[in-house]
Design a protein around this motif. Structure first.
Motif, PDB file in Angstrom:
ATOM      1  N   TRP A   9      -3.541  11.205   2.631  1.00  0.00           N
ATOM      2  CA  TRP A   9      -3.797  10.045   3.478  1.00  0.00           C
ATOM      3  C   TRP A   9      -2.520   9.441   4.023  1.00  0.00           C
ATOM      4  O   TRP A   9      -2.524   8.803   5.080  1.00  0.00           O
ATOM      5  CB  TRP A   9      -4.564   8.960   2.728  1.00  0.00           C
ATOM      6  N   VAL A  10      -1.429   9.582   3.306  1.00  0.00           N
ATOM      7  CA  VAL A  10      -0.170   8.913   3.682  1.00  0.00           C
ATOM      8  C   VAL A  10       0.859   9.841   4.309  1.00  0.00           C
ATOM      9  O   VAL A  10       2.023   9.489   4.408  1.00  0.00           O
ATOM     10  CB  VAL A  10       0.452   8.177   2.472  1.00  0.00           C
ATOM     11  N   SER A  58      -5.722  11.476  -1.908  1.00  0.00           N
ATOM     12  CA  SER A  58      -5.024  10.282  -1.396  1.00  0.00           C
ATOM     13  C   SER A  58      -3.580  10.562  -1.026  1.00  0.00           C
ATOM     14  O   SER A  58      -2.999   9.821  -0.229  1.00  0.00           O
ATOM     15  CB  SER A  58      -5.118   9.123  -2.397  1.00  0.00           C
ATOM     16  N   SER A  64      -4.139   2.038   2.212  1.00  0.00           N
ATOM     17  CA  SER A  64      -3.341   3.017   2.960  1.00  0.00           C
ATOM     18  C   SER A  64      -3.279   2.649   4.433  1.00  0.00           C
ATOM     19  O   SER A  64      -4.313   2.580   5.100  1.00  0.00           O
ATOM     20  CB  SER A  64      -3.948   4.413   2.807  1.00  0.00           C
ATOM     21  N   LYS A 119      -7.713   2.576  -2.827  1.00  0.00           N
ATOM     22  CA  LYS A 119      -6.539   3.288  -2.311  1.00  0.00           C
ATOM     23  C   LYS A 119      -6.649   3.495  -0.806  1.00  0.00           C
ATOM     24  O   LYS A 119      -5.663   3.358  -0.077  1.00  0.00           O
ATOM     25  CB  LYS A 119      -6.380   4.651  -2.990  1.00  0.00           C
ATOM     26  N   SER A 120      -7.833   3.837  -0.330  1.00  0.00           N
ATOM     27  CA  SER A 120      -8.010   4.082   1.102  1.00  0.00           C
ATOM     28  C   SER A 120      -7.803   2.806   1.900  1.00  0.00           C
ATOM     29  O   SER A 120      -7.195   2.834   2.973  1.00  0.00           O
ATOM     30  CB  SER A 120      -9.392   4.671   1.397  1.00  0.00           C
TER      31      SER A 120
END
Length: 189
Positions: free
Chosen positions: A187-188, A184, A30, A26-27
């Motif tokens: 993160w966005v 997460s 992103s 996921k990271s």
């Protein structure tokens, strides 16, 4: 080197902290995540984990205390330097910071602020050891972050319990140069 790392952190106010393979993927997917804190792994897979991050052009910082099979000794730093492409380390152990700096790795000294004694020791210890940055946990404490940022000569990352945009903004406006989170969704933002 320290100034360069601080500049990179300032340009990446949200740091992805990953604790498993799902978080790693996921990271990497992103946009806007330039730095990844690795909070999992063992001596058999840490090279692969770091390589995956580096393949994507990201900065990999390994939390040395959380890598199974490594100890709190200088040889663990040697292992990371010689066997991975990690850019730096995170640790709660002051002696490891010194050795990592000698080897040219970026250094993040992590503090858990659990009481006034811990708060008192931050300035004294970080000025003696001089890590590149300190990470304060939990990071959702604006008054404490402000107090630390006013007395610390070392830039601050706020980590732990950062769960939404308000937490991010509160940490940044309290003096942190960046935040780290395993969430997460943050993160966005």
């Amino acid at each position: 080197m320290k100034r360069r790392f601080v500049n990179i952190i300032e340009d990446n106010p949200v740091i992805a902290a990953v604790k498993d393979e799902e978080g790693l993927e996921k990271s990497i997917q992103s946009d806007g995540i330039g730095i990844i804190f690795v909070l999992y792994g063992d001596i058999c897979n840490i090279e692969r984990i770091v390589s995956r991050i580096k393949e994507e052009g990201r900065i990999a910082i390994v939390h040395i205390d959380l890598i199974t099979g490594l100890s709190g000794k200088d040889v663990s730093i040697d292992f990371i330097k010689q066997n991975t492409k990690a850019d730096g380390i995170i640790t709660t152990k002051q002696t490891l910071i010194k050795h990592a700096k000698e080897l040219g790795l970026y250094t993040v000294l992590r503090y858990f602020v659990i009481d006034s004694m811990a708060l008192f020791n931050i300035e004294k210890q970080s000025s003696l050891i001089q890590p590149d940055v300190i990470e304060i946990l939990p990071g959702a404490m604006p008054k404490i972050l402000k107090k630390i940022s006013e007395t610390s000569k070392v830039p601050i990352i706020a980590g732990g319990l950062i769960s939404d945009k308000d937490d991010v903004m509160a940490a940044l406006s309290s003096g942190a140069i960046s935040i780290s989170t395993t969430n997460s969704n943050v993160w966005v933002l």
